[in-house]
Design an enzyme around this catalytic site. Structure first.
Site, PDB file in Angstrom:
ATOM      1  CG  HIS A 154      -1.734   1.034   1.335  1.00  0.00           C
ATOM      2  ND1 HIS A 154      -1.681   2.168   2.249  1.00  0.00           N
ATOM      3  CD2 HIS A 154      -2.936   1.504   0.606  1.00  0.00           C
ATOM      4  CE1 HIS A 154      -2.696   2.955   2.309  1.00  0.00           C
ATOM      5  NE2 HIS A 154      -3.320   2.751   1.131  1.00  0.00           N
ATOM      6  CD  GLU A 163      -2.576   1.806  -3.539  1.00  0.00           C
ATOM      7  OE1 GLU A 163      -1.908   2.061  -2.391  1.00  0.00           O
ATOM      8  OE2 GLU A 163      -3.702   2.188  -3.594  1.00  0.00           O
ATOM      9  CG  ASP A 195      -2.911   5.980  -4.056  1.00  0.00           C
ATOM     10  OD1 ASP A 195      -4.167   5.410  -4.382  1.00  0.00           O
ATOM     11  OD2 ASP A 195      -2.548   5.895  -3.030  1.00  0.00           O
ATOM     12  CG  HIS A 220      -3.472   8.620  -0.494  1.00  0.00           C
ATOM     13  ND1 HIS A 220      -4.156   9.462   0.202  1.00  0.00           N
ATOM     14  CD2 HIS A 220      -4.230   7.706  -0.867  1.00  0.00           C
ATOM     15  CE1 HIS A 220      -5.288   8.855   0.301  1.00  0.00           C
ATOM     16  NE2 HIS A 220      -5.507   7.762  -0.264  1.00  0.00           N
ATOM     17  CD  GLU A 271      -7.482   4.962  -5.481  1.00  0.00           C
ATOM     18  OE1 GLU A 271      -6.862   4.218  -4.460  1.00  0.00           O
ATOM     19  OE2 GLU A 271      -8.476   5.870  -5.009  1.00  0.00           O
TER      20      GLU A 271
HETATM   21  O1  G3P Z   1      -6.580   1.608  -3.045  1.00  0.00           O
HETATM   22  C1  G3P Z   1      -6.805   0.752  -2.069  1.00  0.00           C
HETATM   23  C2  G3P Z   1      -6.382   1.638  -0.924  1.00  0.00           C
HETATM   24  O2  G3P Z   1      -5.233   2.337  -1.217  1.00  0.00           O
HETATM   25  C3  G3P Z   1      -7.553   2.542  -0.849  1.00  0.00           C
HETATM   26  O3  G3P Z   1      -7.489   3.436   0.296  1.00  0.00           O
HETATM   27  O4  G3P Z   1      -7.118   5.848   0.160  1.00  0.00           O
HETATM   28  O5  G3P Z   1      -5.128   4.530   0.643  1.00  0.00           O
HETATM   29  O6  G3P Z   1      -6.202   5.010  -1.544  1.00  0.00           O
HETATM   30  P1  G3P Z   1      -6.322   4.760  -0.089  1.00  0.00           P
HETATM   31 CA    CA Z   2      -5.010   3.618  -3.350  1.00  0.00          CA
END
Ligand code: G3P
Ligand code: CA
Length: 388
Positions: A60, A87, A89, A102, A195
């Site tokens: 994450h 991940e 963002d 993020h 994302e």
């Molecule tokens: O995308 C999965 C997780 O990362 C969602 O929460 O707010 O950390 O992007 P966030």
């Molecule tokens: Ca995310």
């Protein structure tokens, strides 16, 4: 932590002990359809060990418990911890570049307020979309903080010290080249879990972040369902646009995951009769809609609390609802977010109990975690103990 789901939507079964054997769990699992390279648990006992082996750990924002989130340094550390996916963002700059961050704000994780004090909007926030890439690259990146009475207070006090060393924001392209480079030198094939942040907001500002994201992915060879990438979003209306319009137009077809949060998060807005209104996430939690949702999503990414009946769940008494079971019945995998060893829920004494509840008791197919090393270690230990 995002709000818990409306757990009354789901029928329940009770997990009497969070340490019971896998054979008691799998009869409740379904033979699901599979992502390429990601299998959901299947029913046969002979497949039990394989099913656990195939569950995945998603880093994450990188190894964000150990180094500032989303930095390349954090991604390198997570890469070496043995995760399946890293991940990303994404937000868009004023000059239409995708950067890995993020928030679509800069102020939680940089010194933007020091360097550009006059560039906040009326709400006091510094928006990525108001800055060019070279300005953003001039900022120092740090472990996240909140402003408390004008002072910067680190969100997770035991994590990397604020503003120590030097970290920078990088583009999506730079991160893809970094991961593909590591895949070459390390002889692995670690995937992207991408994302698009707040597509609705980018649309309001005249930008199509999803198109830009798919174009970059296509440029780097991520074009088909066999490509090692998952496209995730909290914006279901935008996901429909991505699947119905963008992917066909660009000649790509990628696997997708719909993220789910509570309505109080105001994470997504949708255009209704010419007005932007908060999106109702209850739609994504109602199993009556799962057949329709599964036309657009190969997987679901709920907050992990959404897998449990929180009114009945206590330490040593995990009560799982039917979210995962229903998702599997519609061929969707489930990758909840976000396990943090330094921010545990009341029903978990330690992080392994939480991994157990999510990955084994609730039978999720993978999990996002800030502690990828602990997630990988949990799965390896579980598999070793249950393969005899
Ligand atoms: O995308 C999965 C997780 O990362 C969602 O929460 O707010 O950390 O992007 P966030
Ligand atoms: Ca995310």
């Amino acid at each position: 932590m995002r709000a818990a789901a409306a757990s009354y939507l789901f029928a329940e079964f009770v997990v009497a002990s969070s340490l019971r054997p896998l054979s008691m769990i799998l009869p409740l699992a379904v033979a699901g359809s599979l992502f390429a390279g990601i299998a959901v648990a299947s029913v046969a006992s002979a497949a039990e060990t394989m099913a656990v082996n195939e569950k995945i750990i998603v880093a994450h924002r990188g190894a964000s418990a150990y180094l500032p989130e989303h930095t390349l340094e954090s991604k390198a550390l997570a890469y070496n911890m043995g995760v399946a996916y890293l991940e990303q963002d994404l937000a868009m700059t004023r000059d239409n570049k995708l950067v890995v961050i993020h928030d679509h704000y800069l102020d939680r994780v940089t010194d933007v307020a020091d360097k550009f004090p006059d560039r906040a909007r009326a709400d006091g926030r510094y928006y990525v979309i108001d800055f060019d890439l070279d300005e953003i690259k001039s900022l120092n990146f740090t472990e996240g903080f909140n402003l408390v009475e004008g002072k910067r207070v680190q969100v997770y006090p035991k994590r990397f010290p604020m503003f120590a060393s030097t970290f920078k924001i990088h583009t999506f392209e730079e991160e893809i080249e970094f991961i593909q480079g590591l895949n070459k030198t390390m002889g692995k094939d670690i995937g992207l879990y991408v994302e698009t942040k707040a597509p609705w907001f980018h649309k309001q500002e005249g930008k199509d972040i999803s198109r830009a994201t798919l174009e970059v992915l296509k440029k780097y060879g991520y074009t088909s369902r066999e490509s090692n990438v998952l496209f995730q979003t909290f914006d279901y209306p935008d996901l429909k646009y991505v699947k119905d319009t963008l992917m066909p137009e660009l000649g790509v077809d990628l696997k997708t995951v719909i993220l789910i949060t509570g309505n109080d998060s105001h994470e997504t807005y949708e255009l209704k009769d010419g007005k932007w209104e908060p999106y109702d996430f209850n739609y994504l939690l109602n199993p009556d809609n799962f057949a329709e949702i599964s036309k657009y999503a190969d997987g679901m990414g709920p907050a992990y609390n959404m897998l449990f009946d929180l009114e009945k769940t206590t330490k040593d008494h995990i009560v799982v609802n039917d979210l995962v079971k229903n998702a599997h019945a519609h061929g969707m995998v489930v990758h909840p977010y976000t396990v943090r060893a330094d921010a545990l829920p009341e029903y978990a004494t330690d992080v392994n109990e939480l991994y157990q509840a999510i990955l084994i008791d609730a039978d999720a197919d993978g999990v996002f975690t800030d502690f990828p090393d602990l997630g990988v270690a949990f799965l390896q230990k579980y598999q070793a103990e249950h393969s005899k």
